[in-house]
Design an enzyme around this catalytic site. Structure first.
Site, mmCIF file in Angstrom:
data_model
loop_
_atom_site.group_PDB
_atom_site.id
_atom_site.type_symbol
_atom_site.label_atom_id
_atom_site.label_comp_id
_atom_site.label_asym_id
_atom_site.label_seq_id
_atom_site.Cartn_x
_atom_site.Cartn_y
_atom_site.Cartn_z
ATOM 1 C CG HIS A 96 -1.921 1.040 1.153
ATOM 2 N ND1 HIS A 96 -1.733 2.340 1.514
ATOM 3 C CD2 HIS A 96 -3.243 0.961 0.888
ATOM 4 C CE1 HIS A 96 -2.830 3.057 1.354
ATOM 5 N NE2 HIS A 96 -3.930 2.072 1.060
ATOM 6 C CD GLU A 168 -5.384 1.826 -2.991
ATOM 7 O OE1 GLU A 168 -6.446 1.746 -2.849
ATOM 8 O OE2 GLU A 168 -4.685 1.641 -2.256
HETATM 9 P P1 PGA Z 1 -9.735 6.237 0.106
HETATM 10 O O1 PGA Z 1 -8.320 4.911 0.613
HETATM 11 O O2 PGA Z 1 -10.798 5.416 -0.500
HETATM 12 O O3 PGA Z 1 -9.947 6.727 1.309
HETATM 13 O O4 PGA Z 1 -8.995 6.916 -0.869
HETATM 14 C C1 PGA Z 1 -8.184 4.025 -0.314
HETATM 15 C C2 PGA Z 1 -6.953 3.183 -0.095
HETATM 16 O O5 PGA Z 1 -6.041 3.733 0.370
HETATM 17 O O6 PGA Z 1 -6.790 2.037 0.127
#
Ligand code: PGA
Length: 263
Positions: A96, A168
């Site tokens: 992440h 992401e």
């Molecule tokens: P968010 O986070 O939906 O609050 O942007 C997603 C993540 O960090 O996995």
């Protein structure tokens, strides 16, 4: 694309005490309908995994660890291993951006964690994504390539069915509260990034693996924008942060995923 089943993962990050998590799940159990075409995964704080595992029906919810150490056991004070999580979680989030940027985890750790998860029967959700700066400098493709190669080195073709990749973009992640007004990729941006990921998987593992690997989108998703991300070609689900802590939003996302055709 491969999986017609959508995967919705709620990453609660460092929020909710054990008690609060348990109360929240108590409400979710009554609000989230089980659908054959949607798999719902909850990723609470490590402390709440065990109590929540006793509270849920695994046909309704599965669990994911937010983090773990890559060695199986030994003198590593304060760490929790994938072998200790074995049987408790079905998935684990790996790489992440908060782990990469705040805790300085690099390809080597990410790759070791992917391996540790696989040898303990846990499906790694490998997160990849470029920062705002990398995006501005036109480096999105290179960053995704490096992170995928960095994470999947040593992963065999037969392991690929266990891997989930989450795109992401760091610039789209919310702070946990501003997920309704944060900047997010356009469907075209997202299509391009997902295409880049699948192309690289095809290059490394062949066309079949590239079609079958599950790829999620994560970054400021909520009940109102979920459909626009889920309808982008090649997106098999969402990794939801802030909005997964809001019952109403999370249930709306799951209901949106239900009945959406995979492209
Ligand atoms: P968010 O986070 O939906 O609050 O942007 C997603 C993540 O960090 O996995």
């Amino acid at each position: 694309m491969s999986s017609t089943k959508k995967l919705i993962v709620g990453n609660w990050k460092m929020n909710l005490t054990i008690h609060e998590a348990s109360v929240y799940v108590h409400h979710l159990v009554t609000k989230v309908q089980s659908h054959r075409d949607v798999e719902v995964v909850l990723s609470p704080t490590m402390l709440a995994l065990q109590p929540i595992s006793l509270q849920i029906d695994r046909r309704q919810f599965k669990l994911a660890a937010q983090n773990f150490y890559w060695r199986d056991h030994g003198a590593f004070t304060g760490e929790v291993s994938a072998s200790q999580l074995r049987g408790l979680v079905d998935y684990a989030i790996v790489g992440h951006s908060e782990r990469r940027h705040i805790f300085h985890e690099h390809h080597k750790e990410v790759r070791s964690k992917v391996q540790a998860a696989l040898r303990n029967n846990i499906k790694p959700i490998l997160c990849v994504g470029e920062t705002a700066h990398e995006r501005m400098s036109g480096e999105m493709r290179d960053v995704l390539h490096d992170q995928i190669l960095g994470g999947l080195t040593n992963v065999t073709s037969s392991d690929m069915s266990e891997i989930v990749i989450a795109y992401e973009p760091v610039w789209a992640l919310s702070d946990g509260t501003n997920y309704s007004e944060h900047k997010v990729p356009t469907p075209d941006d997202l299509k391009k990034a997902i295409g880049t990921i699948r192309n690289q998987i095809s290059h490394l593992y062949g066309e079949k693996a590239s079609k079958e690997v599950r790829v999620l989108y994560g970054g400021s998703t909520n009940g109102s924008n979920a459909a626009s991300f889920l309808s982008v070609e090649g997106v098999n689900g969402l990794l939801v942060g802030g909005a997964s802590l809001n019952q109403h939003e999370f249930v709306k996302i799951i209901e949106t995923a239900h009945g959406m055709e995979s492209k």
